[in-house]
Design a protein around this motif. Sequence first.
Motif, PDB file in Angstrom:
ATOM      1  N   ARG A 130       0.796  -1.285  -0.242  1.00 41.07           N
ATOM      2  CA  ARG A 130      -0.094  -0.016  -0.041  1.00 41.07           C
ATOM      3  C   ARG A 130       0.872   1.234  -0.034  1.00 41.07           C
ATOM      4  O   ARG A 130       0.260   2.381  -0.415  1.00 41.07           O
ATOM      5  CB  ARG A 130      -0.938   0.023   1.303  1.00 41.07           C
ATOM      6  CG  ARG A 130      -1.976  -1.039   1.109  1.00 41.07           C
ATOM      7  CD  ARG A 130      -2.548  -1.151   2.555  1.00 41.07           C
ATOM      8  NE  ARG A 130      -3.260   0.121   3.104  1.00 41.07           N
ATOM      9  CZ  ARG A 130      -4.333   0.752   2.665  1.00 41.07           C
ATOM     10  NH1 ARG A 130      -5.275  -0.052   1.757  1.00 41.07           N
ATOM     11  NH2 ARG A 130      -4.915   1.920   2.942  1.00 41.07           N
ATOM     12  N   ASP A 131       2.242   1.071   0.318  1.00 43.03           N
ATOM     13  CA  ASP A 131       3.072   2.233   0.639  1.00 43.03           C
ATOM     14  C   ASP A 131       3.194   3.146  -0.739  1.00 43.03           C
ATOM     15  O   ASP A 131       3.516   2.454  -1.880  1.00 43.03           O
ATOM     16  CB  ASP A 131       4.323   1.871   0.972  1.00 43.03           C
ATOM     17  CG  ASP A 131       5.338   2.993   1.153  1.00 43.03           C
ATOM     18  OD1 ASP A 131       4.939   3.870   1.681  1.00 43.03           O
ATOM     19  OD2 ASP A 131       6.433   2.836   0.944  1.00 43.03           O
ATOM     20  N   ARG A 132       2.879   4.414  -0.801  1.00 45.49           N
ATOM     21  CA  ARG A 132       3.255   5.207  -1.997  1.00 45.49           C
ATOM     22  C   ARG A 132       4.242   6.330  -1.685  1.00 45.49           C
ATOM     23  O   ARG A 132       4.528   7.167  -2.436  1.00 45.49           O
ATOM     24  CB  ARG A 132       1.933   6.040  -2.456  1.00 45.49           C
ATOM     25  CG  ARG A 132       0.963   5.032  -3.017  1.00 45.49           C
ATOM     26  CD  ARG A 132       1.377   4.300  -4.377  1.00 45.49           C
ATOM     27  NE  ARG A 132       0.356   3.554  -4.944  1.00 45.49           N
ATOM     28  CZ  ARG A 132       0.491   2.165  -4.530  1.00 45.49           C
ATOM     29  NH1 ARG A 132       1.220   1.613  -3.794  1.00 45.49           N
ATOM     30  NH2 ARG A 132      -0.435   1.439  -5.525  1.00 45.49           N
ATOM     31  N   LYS A 133       4.945   6.338  -0.370  1.00 47.87           N
ATOM     32  CA  LYS A 133       5.747   7.333  -0.064  1.00 47.87           C
ATOM     33  C   LYS A 133       7.350   6.758   0.302  1.00 47.87           C
ATOM     34  O   LYS A 133       8.212   7.767   0.426  1.00 47.87           O
ATOM     35  CB  LYS A 133       5.420   7.708   1.202  1.00 47.87           C
ATOM     36  CG  LYS A 133       4.053   8.455   1.455  1.00 47.87           C
ATOM     37  CD  LYS A 133       3.788   8.982   2.931  1.00 47.87           C
ATOM     38  CE  LYS A 133       2.399   9.600   3.028  1.00 47.87           C
ATOM     39  NZ  LYS A 133       2.077  10.168   4.463  1.00 47.87           N
ATOM     40  N   GLY A 134       7.418   5.709  -0.398  1.00 42.88           N
ATOM     41  CA  GLY A 134       8.773   5.086  -0.232  1.00 42.88           C
ATOM     42  C   GLY A 134       9.386   4.958   1.219  1.00 42.88           C
ATOM     43  O   GLY A 134      10.347   5.162   1.219  1.00 42.88           O
ATOM     44  N   MET A 135       8.471   4.242   1.902  1.00 40.36           N
ATOM     45  CA  MET A 135       9.000   4.033   3.469  1.00 40.36           C
ATOM     46  C   MET A 135      10.128   3.232   3.359  1.00 40.36           C
ATOM     47  O   MET A 135      10.017   2.289   2.650  1.00 40.36           O
ATOM     48  CB  MET A 135       7.883   3.972   4.355  1.00 40.36           C
ATOM     49  CG  MET A 135       6.852   4.910   4.309  1.00 40.36           C
ATOM     50  SD  MET A 135       5.249   4.269   5.301  1.00 40.36           S
ATOM     51  CE  MET A 135       5.853   4.276   7.017  1.00 40.36           C
ATOM     52  N   THR A 136      10.929   3.124   4.457  1.00 37.87           N
ATOM     53  CA  THR A 136      11.923   2.309   4.643  1.00 37.87           C
ATOM     54  C   THR A 136      11.404   1.060   5.288  1.00 37.87           C
ATOM     55  O   THR A 136      10.359   1.181   5.914  1.00 37.87           O
ATOM     56  CB  THR A 136      13.076   2.649   5.590  1.00 37.87           C
ATOM     57  OG1 THR A 136      12.245   3.320   6.822  1.00 37.87           O
ATOM     58  CG2 THR A 136      13.629   4.071   5.001  1.00 37.87           C
ATOM     59  N   GLU A 137      12.172  -0.134   5.757  1.00 36.21           N
ATOM     60  CA  GLU A 137      11.695  -1.194   6.270  1.00 36.21           C
ATOM     61  C   GLU A 137      11.306  -0.913   7.975  1.00 36.21           C
ATOM     62  O   GLU A 137      10.586  -1.549   8.220  1.00 36.21           O
ATOM     63  CB  GLU A 137      12.746  -2.453   5.908  1.00 36.21           C
ATOM     64  CG  GLU A 137      12.566  -3.164   4.596  1.00 36.21           C
ATOM     65  CD  GLU A 137      11.352  -3.513   4.325  1.00 36.21           C
ATOM     66  OE1 GLU A 137      10.835  -4.407   4.853  1.00 36.21           O
ATOM     67  OE2 GLU A 137      11.026  -3.148   3.173  1.00 36.21           O
TER      68      GLU A 137
END
Length: 390
Positions: free
Chosen positions: A347-354
């Motif tokens: 779902r991530d669209r912000k390029g979050m880190t692990e």
Amino acid sequence: MKSVYDDWTGNIVQNTDIRSLDPEAVRAVRATYLSEHQDMREAVSAMDDMGFLSHVGMLKRGKMTIAAMILLGKSSEKVLPPTVCVRWRLIDVDGREIESRSVNGSMVLAIRKIASIISNSTVKIDDGNGPIFVSTYRIASLTEAMFNALQHQDYTMGGAIDVIERENESVTIVSRGSFPDVQPESFVKGQNQTMASRNSFLINAMTNIGLVTNSGAGIRNMYLSQIHKHFPLPRFHIDDNSVSVTFPGRREGSLARALDIRRDLEVSDILDMDRLDSGRYISNKRMESLISRGLVTVYDGVPCINLSYEDPSSRFSKGSDCDAVITLLKENGSVTRADVVDVLRFRDRKGMTEEQLSVKATNLLQNMRKDGRIAKAEGSTRSARYVLNE
């Protein structure tokens, strides 16, 4: 009939020396070599041009060869037939030629110059992680195809490489002579083969420099690039007198749409689906496999690429993060924090880190537990398994 002749490209050219070569072309092949051989940077930097050209196998007994003149020679030397050139034509939508250009001299420079004048717009696609922009044509694929044409060309039939750009439609690269006895698609499937061919001296020099590979990896990359961009695949046409490869410049057809909506396609499946999309033969065994896995469906006896497929992961894209976790719980009965991280990653669209995804998953599970939606079934915080709260 296939042409069989002595390797003309290894012949020594009399009355030529380093001054017969284009200095810009020599610098270009040095740069290409160093990009492929970082460990040789210090050694190559210490070589003069003649030493470097001997090192990569472009000279014979310290003398200029036809291969050296083809790749690096000045057009003013008049050593090669005028047919050794790259010819570009621009064809409009009605089939009329509206512009043309012919470039002689160093083929290293000529090929890169022609590649740079081809119109190359950008197209938006969705690669599964949101919209991205890709080029209509991958310059590396165009130059690879032209260098392939140069190395395998039958020079008894003339040395011209024809580049035909059809406006807003495609680019076709044509060379003279037949192709080695292998199918281009075999390289895409990982069946690397040694391609026995004419012009072995020229091929050896180009391979040493890094302009081409002799394992078919370049052809494989042409296909993989089109797949990555969700474009129709390259089209090879081979007969006894010529070889051509066409790069489609429009995203159209069922295969392009299938690449948009599916993320589970193997390269071999894509090759078969491309054959179906372009009306070519697929064996009964392969067709049955495609049908059984839902990649192809049959309407009134006509097999078609199945475009009604929905990516299983897409069910997690709707609603809130909490809704997505509830959906997974209903399907699996229980979830761990790692399962929730996987859903949030999709779902991530912000390029979050692990690390950010992991913290978000922990907070989400804690909030859902406080709200009474879920309960901890077993395990500690990191390995806990959660279930729906009845």
